[in-house]
Write a protein that holds these residues in place. Structure first.
Motif, PDB file in Angstrom:
ATOM      1  N   MET A  94       0.933  -1.172   0.045  1.00 40.69           N
ATOM      2  CA  MET A  94       0.059   0.099   0.051  1.00 40.69           C
ATOM      3  C   MET A  94       0.691   1.344   0.005  1.00 40.69           C
ATOM      4  SD  MET A  94      -2.865  -1.183  -0.133  1.00 40.69           S
ATOM      5  CE  MET A  94      -4.256   0.008   0.380  1.00 40.69           C
ATOM      6  N   ARG A  95       2.286   0.797   0.110  1.00 38.45           N
ATOM      7  CA  ARG A  95       3.004   2.238   0.558  1.00 38.45           C
ATOM      8  C   ARG A  95       3.029   3.341  -0.713  1.00 38.45           C
ATOM      9  NH1 ARG A  95       7.201   2.430   4.084  1.00 38.45           N
ATOM     10  NH2 ARG A  95       7.301   0.071   4.517  1.00 38.45           N
ATOM     11  N   ASP A  96       2.808   2.980  -1.690  1.00 38.57           N
ATOM     12  CA  ASP A  96       2.896   3.751  -2.947  1.00 38.57           C
ATOM     13  C   ASP A  96       1.638   4.365  -3.391  1.00 38.57           C
ATOM     14  OD1 ASP A  96       5.601   3.919  -2.856  1.00 38.57           O
ATOM     15  OD2 ASP A  96       5.609   2.146  -4.332  1.00 38.57           O
ATOM     16  N   LEU A  97       0.568   3.911  -2.646  1.00 42.38           N
ATOM     17  CA  LEU A  97      -0.938   4.334  -3.231  1.00 42.38           C
ATOM     18  C   LEU A  97      -1.438   5.776  -2.372  1.00 42.38           C
ATOM     19  CD1 LEU A  97      -2.518   0.825  -3.218  1.00 42.38           C
ATOM     20  CD2 LEU A  97      -1.559   2.169  -5.164  1.00 42.38           C
ATOM     21  N   HIS A  98      -2.278   6.211  -3.085  1.00 40.31           N
ATOM     22  CA  HIS A  98      -2.859   7.486  -2.626  1.00 40.31           C
ATOM     23  C   HIS A  98      -4.205   7.577  -2.572  1.00 40.31           C
ATOM     24  CE1 HIS A  98       0.954   9.726  -2.626  1.00 40.31           C
ATOM     25  NE2 HIS A  98       1.197   9.041  -3.163  1.00 40.31           N
ATOM     26  N   GLY A  99      -5.045   8.175  -1.587  1.00 39.42           N
ATOM     27  CA  GLY A  99      -6.378   8.235  -1.503  1.00 39.42           C
ATOM     28  C   GLY A  99      -6.865   7.469  -0.282  1.00 39.42           C
ATOM     29  N   THR A 100      -7.972   6.864  -0.720  1.00 40.20           N
ATOM     30  CA  THR A 100      -8.518   5.845   0.447  1.00 40.20           C
ATOM     31  C   THR A 100      -8.482   4.451   0.237  1.00 40.20           C
ATOM     32  OG1 THR A 100     -10.814   6.128  -0.825  1.00 40.20           O
ATOM     33  CG2 THR A 100     -10.334   7.741   0.779  1.00 40.20           C
ATOM     34  N   PHE A 101      -8.687   3.564   1.390  1.00 45.95           N
ATOM     35  CA  PHE A 101      -8.576   2.221   0.939  1.00 45.95           C
ATOM     36  C   PHE A 101      -9.631   1.587   2.116  1.00 45.95           C
ATOM     37  CE2 PHE A 101      -6.145   0.437   4.843  1.00 45.95           C
ATOM     38  CZ  PHE A 101      -5.795   1.556   5.234  1.00 45.95           C
ATOM     39  N   CYS A 131       1.488   4.487   6.607  1.00 45.98           N
ATOM     40  CA  CYS A 131       1.235   5.237   5.274  1.00 45.98           C
ATOM     41  C   CYS A 131       0.421   6.666   5.574  1.00 45.98           C
ATOM     42  CB  CYS A 131       0.576   4.364   4.384  1.00 45.98           C
ATOM     43  SG  CYS A 131       1.365   2.547   4.073  1.00 45.98           S
ATOM     44  N   ALA A 132       1.056   7.528   5.762  1.00 49.17           N
ATOM     45  CA  ALA A 132       0.173   8.868   6.162  1.00 49.17           C
ATOM     46  C   ALA A 132      -0.596   9.200   5.177  1.00 49.17           C
ATOM     47  CB  ALA A 132       1.252   9.718   6.639  1.00 49.17           C
ATOM     48  N   GLN A 133      -0.343   8.829   3.819  1.00 52.07           N
ATOM     49  CA  GLN A 133      -1.235   9.364   2.855  1.00 52.07           C
ATOM     50  C   GLN A 133      -2.424   8.880   2.531  1.00 52.07           C
ATOM     51  OE1 GLN A 133       1.206   7.250   2.553  1.00 52.07           O
ATOM     52  NE2 GLN A 133       0.789   6.154   0.778  1.00 52.07           N
ATOM     53  N   LEU A 134      -2.735   7.767   3.251  1.00 49.10           N
ATOM     54  CA  LEU A 134      -3.879   7.047   3.048  1.00 49.10           C
ATOM     55  C   LEU A 134      -4.871   7.193   4.101  1.00 49.10           C
ATOM     56  CD1 LEU A 134      -2.459   3.514   2.038  1.00 49.10           C
ATOM     57  CD2 LEU A 134      -3.736   5.097   0.421  1.00 49.10           C
ATOM     58  N   LYS A 135      -6.156   7.035   3.619  1.00 45.17           N
ATOM     59  CA  LYS A 135      -7.526   7.250   4.655  1.00 45.17           C
ATOM     60  C   LYS A 135      -8.229   6.098   4.470  1.00 45.17           C
ATOM     61  CE  LYS A 135      -8.117  11.940   5.552  1.00 45.17           C
ATOM     62  NZ  LYS A 135      -7.443  12.920   4.665  1.00 45.17           N
ATOM     63  N   VAL A 136      -8.986   5.853   5.544  1.00 46.33           N
ATOM     64  CA  VAL A 136      -9.912   4.554   5.343  1.00 46.33           C
ATOM     65  C   VAL A 136     -11.105   5.297   4.580  1.00 46.33           C
ATOM     66  CG1 VAL A 136     -11.497   3.035   6.486  1.00 46.33           C
ATOM     67  CG2 VAL A 136      -9.006   3.044   7.181  1.00 46.33           C
ATOM     68  N   ASP A 137     -11.800   4.421   3.870  1.00 47.53           N
ATOM     69  CA  ASP A 137     -13.192   4.746   3.262  1.00 47.53           C
ATOM     70  C   ASP A 137     -13.922   3.345   3.139  1.00 47.53           C
ATOM     71  OD1 ASP A 137     -15.595   5.068   2.107  1.00 47.53           O
ATOM     72  OD2 ASP A 137     -14.814   6.574   0.924  1.00 47.53           O
ATOM     73  N   LEU A 138     -14.649   2.758   4.239  1.00 46.05           N
ATOM     74  CA  LEU A 138     -15.328   1.532   3.805  1.00 46.05           C
ATOM     75  C   LEU A 138     -16.211   1.346   2.893  1.00 46.05           C
ATOM     76  CD1 LEU A 138     -15.997   0.710   7.778  1.00 46.05           C
ATOM     77  CD2 LEU A 138     -13.996   0.236   6.322  1.00 46.05           C
ATOM     78  N   HIS A 139     -16.878   2.281   2.242  1.00 47.65           N
ATOM     79  CA  HIS A 139     -17.895   2.282   1.423  1.00 47.65           C
ATOM     80  C   HIS A 139     -17.384   2.637   0.026  1.00 47.65           C
ATOM     81  CE1 HIS A 139     -20.618   1.689   4.496  1.00 47.65           C
ATOM     82  NE2 HIS A 139     -20.217   3.071   5.296  1.00 47.65           N
ATOM     83  N   HIS A 140     -16.862   3.503  -0.320  1.00 46.50           N
ATOM     84  CA  HIS A 140     -16.188   3.777  -1.777  1.00 46.50           C
ATOM     85  C   HIS A 140     -14.836   3.978  -1.863  1.00 46.50           C
ATOM     86  CE1 HIS A 140     -20.437   4.089  -2.798  1.00 46.50           C
ATOM     87  NE2 HIS A 140     -20.760   4.939  -1.896  1.00 46.50           N
ATOM     88  N   ASP A 142     -10.848   4.055  -2.901  1.00 48.40           N
ATOM     89  CA  ASP A 142     -10.171   4.096  -4.236  1.00 48.40           C
ATOM     90  C   ASP A 142      -9.320   2.563  -4.168  1.00 48.40           C
ATOM     91  OD1 ASP A 142     -10.693   6.623  -4.457  1.00 48.40           O
ATOM     92  OD2 ASP A 142      -9.023   7.387  -3.321  1.00 48.40           O
ATOM     93  N   HIS A 143      -9.079   1.903  -3.127  1.00 47.21           N
ATOM     94  CA  HIS A 143      -8.000   0.880  -3.212  1.00 47.21           C
ATOM     95  C   HIS A 143      -8.715  -0.344  -1.981  1.00 47.21           C
ATOM     96  CE1 HIS A 143      -5.353   3.456  -5.370  1.00 47.21           C
ATOM     97  NE2 HIS A 143      -5.291   3.960  -4.027  1.00 47.21           N
ATOM     98  N   ILE A 144      -8.641  -1.470  -2.761  1.00 48.19           N
ATOM     99  CA  ILE A 144      -9.219  -2.569  -1.785  1.00 48.19           C
ATOM    100  C   ILE A 144      -7.951  -3.452  -1.508  1.00 48.19           C
ATOM    101  CG2 ILE A 144     -10.479  -4.538  -1.262  1.00 48.19           C
ATOM    102  CD1 ILE A 144     -12.772  -2.942  -2.765  1.00 48.19           C
ATOM    103  N   LEU A 145      -7.410  -3.735  -0.302  1.00 49.02           N
ATOM    104  CA  LEU A 145      -6.420  -4.607  -0.259  1.00 49.02           C
ATOM    105  C   LEU A 145      -7.254  -5.986   0.288  1.00 49.02           C
ATOM    106  CD1 LEU A 145      -3.399  -5.736   0.140  1.00 49.02           C
ATOM    107  CD2 LEU A 145      -3.679  -5.157   2.702  1.00 49.02           C
TER     108      LEU A 145
END
Ligand code: ATP
Ligand code: MG
Length: 381
Positions: A94-101, A131-140, A142-145
């Protein structure tokens, strides 16, 4: 730890007792698609695994063309006993990803000490911390691990869509009337997508149509064969039939009579090839030979079912599919087709079947057809 491709299948899930048959065919198709890249392909626990290939990206795009494949995941496989190591690897991915996950854990190993919500929470927290650049969004998000706990643990973020449909060869065989146009390759694609093995028949009118026009059709068959796993093309000499129609039949019926000959010969080829149906690229009202009455007139000379998957499609929708599957550019090359030779100025649009039959009766159909059949050239692409 190793990288591999995890191939997910779609509609085959619905197949009750027949599922093993469809799965076996799908694994064979995936194996064939990956053969240029070496590696191993195996089926386990509801997934197809592909490991140790020479070029992961290229191999995945090949697999994406296999009908029956729902999607392909770029996964990391690791031992499941060290949860710490799984968390570290998750952070790494996840390190290089941005937005929500969001983390999406699934456990088919129900004895695993952590349940899915716990896995989601633990891994999610570790990612947020590192990964300080990422935030959680359970509904929509940007990325799903995805975290799958099976015999091993599988982690993946990146998924590419497959072609859907059913593995080619699991639903019989049909004969495609393949012109050099935009529609018929798309029609063939759509029927092959339902698991049908395809052969093709092409009518050419040398020297009115050139060798380049024939090559163009073979190129189209080659593009289709990437999805359809090889296509046998029957190339039928059609000049004599067209000349005779032109000389002896009323002009306004000539296209319809020509199309009736095409259908009869296509049916003969289907019989030789043990194909159980014909496929055309016709769409209601697109041209004079595709009105309801005209379709009935051409349909009347064959007994096999005729599949017309584009019957209700607009040209713009057909072009969209042609672009997606890669046939549009070749179809748009400006070589002539036998349909464009001797085109009548005023074709009938509401033919009466008995009038067409009468107009056609001056020809020795049997003789013309057997001559054409004797001149067939077969090309395997
Ligand atoms: P296409 O884009 O597929 O050529 P079209 O709109 O030009 O379609 P027609 O020329 O009326 O339509 O042909 C209707 C259908 O008849 C085609 O979709 C194809 O299935 C078949 N067909 C036409 N010409 C040939 C040919 N030379 N050889 C084989 N099949 C043909
Ligand atoms: Mg055409």
């Amino acid at each position: 730890m190793r990288k591999l491709l995890l191939v997910r299948y779609g509609e085959i899930f619905l197949k009750g007792l027949n599922r093993p048959y469809f799965l076996k065919a799908l694994v064979e198709r995936v194996r064939h698609a990956t053969s240029a890249y070496g590696g191993n392909v195996w089926l386990h626990d509801g997934r197809i695994f592909v490991s140790d290939v020479t070029d992961m990206e290229a191999c995945a795009s090949k697999i994406a063309r296999v009908f029956g494949v729902h999607s392909i995941c770029f996964a990391v496989e690791m031992e499941k006993d060290s949860f710490d190591a799984i968390c570290d690897q998750s952070v790494e991915m996840m390190r290089d990803l941005h937005g929500t996950f969001r983390v999406n854990a699934r456990r088919s190993d129900k004895k695993y000490p952590l349940d899915s919500p716990k896995i989601n929470a633990e891994i999610g927290e570790r990612i947020l911390r590192r990964c300080a650049q990422l935030k959680v969004d359970l509904h929509h998000p940007d990325h799903i691990l995805a975290v799958e706990i099976r015999d091993f643990c599988y982690l993946y973020v990146r998924i590419i869509p497959g072609s859907g449909g059913m593995p080619v060869g699991t639903n019989g065989k049909a004969m495609l009337l393949l012109s050099g146009g935009i529609d018929s390759p798309v029609a063939g694609y759509l029927i092959a997508k339902r698991g049908v093995k395809i052969s093709a028949v092409h009518f050419h009118s040398y020297p009115y149509t050139s060798d380049r026009a024939k090559e163009k059709v073979l190129d189209l068959a080659r593009i289709l064969s990437e999805y359809a796993c090889g296509i046998k093309v029957y190339i039928v000499p059609f000049t004599e039939i067209q000349m005779q129609i032109h000389e002896k039949c009323p002009e306004e019926y000539s296209t319809l009579i020509m199309r009736r000959f095409m259908m009869r010969i296509a049916q003969n080829c289907a019989e030789l090839d043990r194909a159980q149906a014909l496929i055309t690229g016709e769409s209601i009202g697109q041209v004079a030979s595709q009105t309801m009455e005209a379709l009935q007139t051409t349909n009347a000379v064959v007994s096999l079912p005729v599949f017309r998957p584009l019957i209700g499609s607009d040209k713009s929708d057909i072009i969209e599919i042609a672009e997606k599957i890669g046939t549009f550019e070749t179809s748009s090359l400006p070589y002539e087709d036998c349909c464009t030779v001797f085109t009548p100025r005023h074709p009938v649009t509401r033919p009466k079947p008995d009038r067409v039959a009468a107009a056609e009766s001056v020809l020795d159909a049997e003789e013309l057809i057997s001559k054409a059949m004797a001149g067939i050239e077969i090309v395997q692409v």
